[in-house]
Write a protein that holds these residues in place. Structure first.
Motif, PDB file in Angstrom:
ATOM      1  N   THR A  84       0.824  -1.218   0.000  1.00  0.00           N
ATOM      2  CA  THR A  84       0.000   0.000   0.000  1.00  0.00           C
ATOM      3  C   THR A  84       0.852   1.260   0.000  1.00  0.00           C
ATOM      4  O   THR A  84       0.386   2.328  -0.366  1.00  0.00           O
ATOM      5  N   ALA A  85       2.126   1.149   0.403  1.00  0.00           N
ATOM      6  CA  ALA A  85       3.032   2.301   0.306  1.00  0.00           C
ATOM      7  C   ALA A  85       4.058   2.004  -0.783  1.00  0.00           C
ATOM      8  O   ALA A  85       4.828   1.051  -0.668  1.00  0.00           O
ATOM      9  N   ILE A 222     -10.291   2.387  -1.956  1.00  0.00           N
ATOM     10  CA  ILE A 222     -11.031   2.193  -0.692  1.00  0.00           C
ATOM     11  C   ILE A 222     -10.542   0.901  -0.016  1.00  0.00           C
ATOM     12  O   ILE A 222     -10.249   0.885   1.187  1.00  0.00           O
ATOM     13  N   GLU A 223     -10.430  -0.165  -0.797  1.00  0.00           N
ATOM     14  CA  GLU A 223     -10.002  -1.457  -0.256  1.00  0.00           C
ATOM     15  C   GLU A 223      -8.575  -1.387   0.297  1.00  0.00           C
ATOM     16  O   GLU A 223      -8.273  -1.926   1.362  1.00  0.00           O
ATOM     17  N   ARG A 224      -7.692  -0.703  -0.437  1.00  0.00           N
ATOM     18  CA  ARG A 224      -6.292  -0.618  -0.014  1.00  0.00           C
ATOM     19  C   ARG A 224      -6.125   0.314   1.196  1.00  0.00           C
ATOM     20  O   ARG A 224      -5.253   0.102   2.035  1.00  0.00           O
ATOM     21  N   GLU A 225      -6.993   1.303   1.292  1.00  0.00           N
ATOM     22  CA  GLU A 225      -6.976   2.187   2.466  1.00  0.00           C
ATOM     23  C   GLU A 225      -7.414   1.395   3.708  1.00  0.00           C
ATOM     24  O   GLU A 225      -6.858   1.554   4.793  1.00  0.00           O
ATOM     25  N   PHE A 226      -8.392   0.519   3.521  1.00  0.00           N
ATOM     26  CA  PHE A 226      -8.859  -0.370   4.591  1.00  0.00           C
ATOM     27  C   PHE A 226      -7.696  -1.259   5.043  1.00  0.00           C
ATOM     28  O   PHE A 226      -7.411  -1.382   6.242  1.00  0.00           O
ATOM     29  N   GLU A 231      -3.033  -2.223   8.884  1.00  0.00           N
ATOM     30  CA  GLU A 231      -1.624  -2.629   8.835  1.00  0.00           C
ATOM     31  C   GLU A 231      -1.476  -4.057   8.338  1.00  0.00           C
ATOM     32  O   GLU A 231      -0.740  -4.860   8.899  1.00  0.00           O
ATOM     33  N   GLY A 232      -2.157  -4.357   7.253  1.00  0.00           N
ATOM     34  CA  GLY A 232      -2.156  -5.728   6.763  1.00  0.00           C
ATOM     35  C   GLY A 232      -0.971  -6.108   5.916  1.00  0.00           C
ATOM     36  O   GLY A 232      -0.234  -7.012   6.233  1.00  0.00           O
ATOM     37  N   GLY A 233      -0.758  -5.407   4.805  1.00  0.00           N
ATOM     38  CA  GLY A 233       0.231  -5.870   3.829  1.00  0.00           C
ATOM     39  C   GLY A 233      -0.117  -7.289   3.426  1.00  0.00           C
ATOM     40  O   GLY A 233      -1.280  -7.653   3.329  1.00  0.00           O
ATOM     41  N   CYS A 234       0.885  -8.122   3.215  1.00  0.00           N
ATOM     42  CA  CYS A 234       0.639  -9.522   2.857  1.00  0.00           C
ATOM     43  C   CYS A 234       0.539 -10.399   4.092  1.00  0.00           C
ATOM     44  O   CYS A 234       0.415 -11.601   3.985  1.00  0.00           O
ATOM     45  N   THR A 235       0.641  -9.815   5.272  1.00  0.00           N
ATOM     46  CA  THR A 235       0.876 -10.661   6.443  1.00  0.00           C
ATOM     47  C   THR A 235      -0.321 -10.875   7.353  1.00  0.00           C
ATOM     48  O   THR A 235      -0.167 -11.356   8.455  1.00  0.00           O
ATOM     49  N   ALA A 236      -1.508 -10.508   6.957  1.00  0.00           N
ATOM     50  CA  ALA A 236      -2.675 -10.762   7.816  1.00  0.00           C
ATOM     51  C   ALA A 236      -3.855 -11.180   6.950  1.00  0.00           C
ATOM     52  O   ALA A 236      -3.967 -10.778   5.797  1.00  0.00           O
TER      53      ALA A 236
END
Length: 306
Positions: A84-85, A222-226, A231-236
């Motif tokens: 996301t960043a 919207i989805e990526r802001e969520f 603090e998801g990234g690929c890890t949650a």
């Protein structure tokens, strides 16, 4: 328009299909292009789950480096793989019209669903949602590009494996024996393609702006802001889907525990005109409802495994 736009892509069949789609669209607008395939670390190391690399964007990092070192001008990604960043100096240049967002189960018969079964997936999100619905099943890790994963399903005694419908449809790999998983919330930006460029490269940014699909862009942001707020990234195990219906946006998002036993979700509809900050507001609701504690647990478990 004399400059040749060098398009960076992973070299899997699906990634090449995506890059060729962008290539053809740019050439239709009169631009000269060239494909530059690059292998990523995520493609090379197939015996570790993605989260064990300890970074998000394992599939995009190599292309970022190639762009910043001037080997390529633009890069084409499955948007759900993109952190996301973005790295400093790289910007989103176009979100193409989104394809099918759904996950599907490719199976060898569905008799096992109400008893015991073995399902394969390399995604924490898919694993958690599957176990949430089918707690008696076993979920095994499945890595590799789409073709490799289909072959592994064929070669093993598993009952089925979970795939994104869009990926299989794009390269005509969708078999007859599959089930739509309408109950499963997709990954943020699933089914969307993103093209990135260097911030300073006005020529490429202008060329790509003509390929941007505004409706898809609003939904995936919207989805990526969520995702970013959680603090998801690929890890949650996080699922999110925004859909524009008339003048409204309908959003559904959830955070799951790694074993699928817990789910904290939200579902909301707002006018399209009020989409600013909507993903963040939905995520904050999930965090306040126990999501903050759950994220801490997830990070702890992942760090222990790593």
């Amino acid at each position: 328009m004399k400059k040749t736009i060098r398009i960076g892509t992973r070299d899997s069949e699906l990634a090449m299909w995506q890059a060729n789609t962008v290539k053809q669209a740019l050439e239709k607008l009169g631009y000269q292009t060239e494909l530059v395939p690059v292998k990523s670390q995520g493609d090379l190391v197939l015996d570790k789950p993605l989260y064990e690399f300890g970074i998000t964007g394992i599939f995009t990092k190599t292309l970022d480096v190639a762009m910043l070192t001037n080997t390529i001008d633009i890069a084409v990604h499955s948007m759900k793989d993109v952190p996301t960043a973005l790295p400093k100096g790289i910007v989103e240049a176009a979100v193409l019209k989104r394809a099918h967002t759904q996950d599907i189960l490719v199976h060898k018969g569905t008799d096992f669903l109400n008893t015991e079964g073995i399902i394969a997936t390399g995604s924490l999100r898919r694993k958690a949602q599957w176990l949430h619905k089918y707690p008696n099943h076993e979920v095994v890790d499945l890595r590799g590009n789409v073709n490799t994963r289909m072959q592994k399903l064929e070669d093993n005694e598993w009952n089925g494996a979970i795939f994104a419908a869009a990926g299989l449809e794009r390269i005509n790999l969708k078999p007859e024996s599959y089930s739509d998983l309408k109950w499963m919330i997709p990954a943020p930006a699933q089914g969307a393609m993103l093209v990135v460029a260097k911030e300073e490269d006005e020529f490429c940014r202008k060329a790509l702006s003509a390929l941007n699909h505004e409706e898809s862009e609003i939904c995936v942001h919207i989805e990526r802001e969520f995702l970013r707020t959680l603090e998801g990234g690929c890890t949650a195990p996080i699922g999110a889907l925004a859909v524009i219906e008339g003048d409204n946006i309908h959003f559904k998002g959830a955070l799951f525990s790694l074993d699928g036993s817990k789910k904290i979700g939200t579902e909301k509809t707002i006018p399209v005109t009020e989409n600013e900050g909507f993903g963040k507001a939905c995520a904050e609701e999930v965090l306040a409802a126990g999501g903050a504690e759950l994220m801490k647990e997830i990070k702890k478990l992942i760090n222990t495994k790593g």
